[in-house]
Design an enzyme around this catalytic site. Structure first.
Site, short mmCIF file in Angstrom:
data_model
loop_
_atom_site.label_atom_id
_atom_site.label_comp_id
_atom_site.label_asym_id
_atom_site.label_seq_id
_atom_site.Cartn_x
_atom_site.Cartn_y
_atom_site.Cartn_z
N GLU A 55 0.83 -1.21 0.00
CA GLU A 55 0.00 0.00 0.00
C GLU A 55 0.86 1.25 0.00
OE1 GLU A 55 -0.10 -2.63 1.96
OE2 GLU A 55 -1.96 -2.81 3.08
N ALA A 157 9.52 -37.06 -8.62
CA ALA A 157 9.43 -37.36 -10.04
C ALA A 157 9.56 -38.86 -10.16
CB ALA A 157 10.54 -36.66 -10.81
N ARG A 210 18.38 -23.13 -10.43
CA ARG A 210 19.02 -22.81 -11.71
C ARG A 210 17.93 -22.63 -12.78
NH1 ARG A 210 21.69 -26.74 -9.22
NH2 ARG A 210 20.96 -28.41 -10.59
N GLU A 295 12.67 -32.66 -1.32
CA GLU A 295 13.04 -33.36 -2.56
C GLU A 295 13.82 -34.61 -2.18
OE1 GLU A 295 14.32 -31.59 -6.22
OE2 GLU A 295 13.99 -29.59 -5.41
N GLY A 297 14.55 -38.68 -1.03
CA GLY A 297 14.31 -39.98 -1.62
C GLY A 297 13.02 -40.54 -1.04
N GLY A 302 8.56 -40.67 2.67
CA GLY A 302 7.69 -41.55 3.46
C GLY A 302 7.62 -41.10 4.91
#
Ligand code: AOF
Ligand code: ZN
Length: 366
Positions: A55, A157, A210, A295, A297, A302
């Protein structure tokens, strides 16, 4: 073509706030727009903790045209003296006519008082324009300011059969280049990035952001209960970002001292054989880390899930099937006997990124 209405100007405030994600630390992202006699006369965004709020920038730009204007703010104007003075007071002093707010500020020091101050001084206030978008945008801030705990996103992934590496440990690459670029944008928008020491030993990653343009690298957080991190690993030697090791009081004292001597911060979380993750999150919150991208394993992911710590899960799925009876999966934990006890994802979003699929949602723990 967009209709010119409250949503139109609030949309601009939110667009600006969105672009500042990742740089405001524990503060929210906020945008503000000043409109007078049908003209845009001021815009502003909160850029960094300790610098003026949205503001203030927008009102400074508007100058004398702020009087009698409508001000759109993506978060309730503050009512308290923090590092900076209250925005509500400034809006009142500028004699603005109307304030449109997307959502209330959940900060206990504000929580409706900003709106109340404005109304008490005769300013018309509308609340709730593009509320859902505003809440979504500040989900990390909302969690942190109300609990003191960081907002936790797990990103994985995997192949379509849920594997994050082949049976021999190969994992380069599972997801496609565009998906991997998105992950770097996610790193930019989180204050911390967390992995288990196994990932450091196996891949020696940099864990930096990156991108095609410069981005902000998060603080690197390594869960390492026995301080077995290799001395020459990138996160300890490259100086590209701060690194914090999470361990337990059982860890070897001289090893801990040697690492601390090198300027590595060590946070002791519990006295068991494993890092107490609940305690870790509390301590990281106290250190001013309001969001963490996990990120890890499969075991790290888990453990985070089993402790019901994740606020969001983002899964990148590649159209591959790798099999492997012992190949690691995205989430390796004891698991549940019955399907009815499964963790389910709510607010599911499914996106296609080239030949990859991104599924994200909020885990609901039974
Ligand atoms: C606003 N506009 O642009 C922001 C607000 O320490 P300070 O003074 O920066 O205050 C931080 C708190 O102010 C933060 O926790 C949140 O409640 C509010 N942020 N408020 O009116 C802004 N960034
Ligand atoms: Zn403020």
């Amino acid at each position: 073509m967009n209709n010119i209405n409250d949503e139109y100007y609030m949309g601009l405030a939110l667009d600006m706030a969105e672009r500042a994600q990742g740089q405001t630390g524990i503060n929210p992202v906020v945008g503000a727009v000043v409109v007078k006699d049908g003209e845009l006369v001021g815009v502003g965004t909160h850029l960094k903790r300790g610098t003026p709020h949205a503001e203030v920038h927008a009102l400074n730009m508007a100058g004398s045209r702020a009087e009698g204007s409508t001000v759109y703010v993506s978060l309730e104007p503050c009512s308290h003296y923090g590092i900076t003075p209250p925005c509500s007071e400034r809006l009142i002093n500028e004699k603005v006519a109307r304030v449109v707010v997307a959502c209330e500020d959940p900060n206990p020091q504000v929580a409706g008082r900003g709106i109340e101050m404005l109304r008490n001084s005769g300013i018309e206030v509308a609340v709730g324009v593009l509320r859902e978008r505003a809440l979504q945008l500040n989900k990390k801030f909302i969690k942190y300011i109300t609990t003191g705990l960081p907002y936790i996103t797990i990103k994985t992934a995997s192949t379509l059969d849920g594997k994050i590496a082949s049976k021999s440990g190969d994992s380069k690459w599972i997801s496609n280049e565009s998906a991997r670029e998105i992950v770097h944008s996610m790193r930019h928008r989180h204050q911390g990035i967390m992995v288990g020491v196994g990932t450091i030993v196996a891949d020696d990653p940099q864990l930096t952001t990156r991108l095609a343009v410069p981005g902000i690298s998060p603080v690197r957080i390594v869960v390492d209960s026995s301080l077995r991190i290799p001395d020459d690993s990138n996160v300890l030697t490259d100086g590209l970002a701060q690194t914090i090791l999470l361990t337990t009081t059982k860890a070897n004292e001289s090893r801990a001292a040697a690492l601390q001597e090198r300027g590595i911060q060590i946070v002791f979380c519990g006295d068991g054989p494993e890092v107490d993750l609940q305690q870790a999150m509390k301590k990281l919150g106290e250190l001013g880390i309001s969001s963490i991208l996990v990120e890890g394993g499969g075991r790290m992911n888990g453990a985070i899930l089993q402790n019901a710590l994740a606020d969001e899960i983002v899964l990148f799925l590649a159209p591959k099937l790798i099999g492997g009876l012992d190949a690691p999966g995205s989430f390796m934990f004891e698991g549940y006997e019955l399907m009815k006890d499964a963790i389910t994802l709510q607010n599911l979003v499914v996106e296609q990124i080239g030949d990859n699929i991104c599924v994200s949602g909020k885990p609901i723990y039974s």
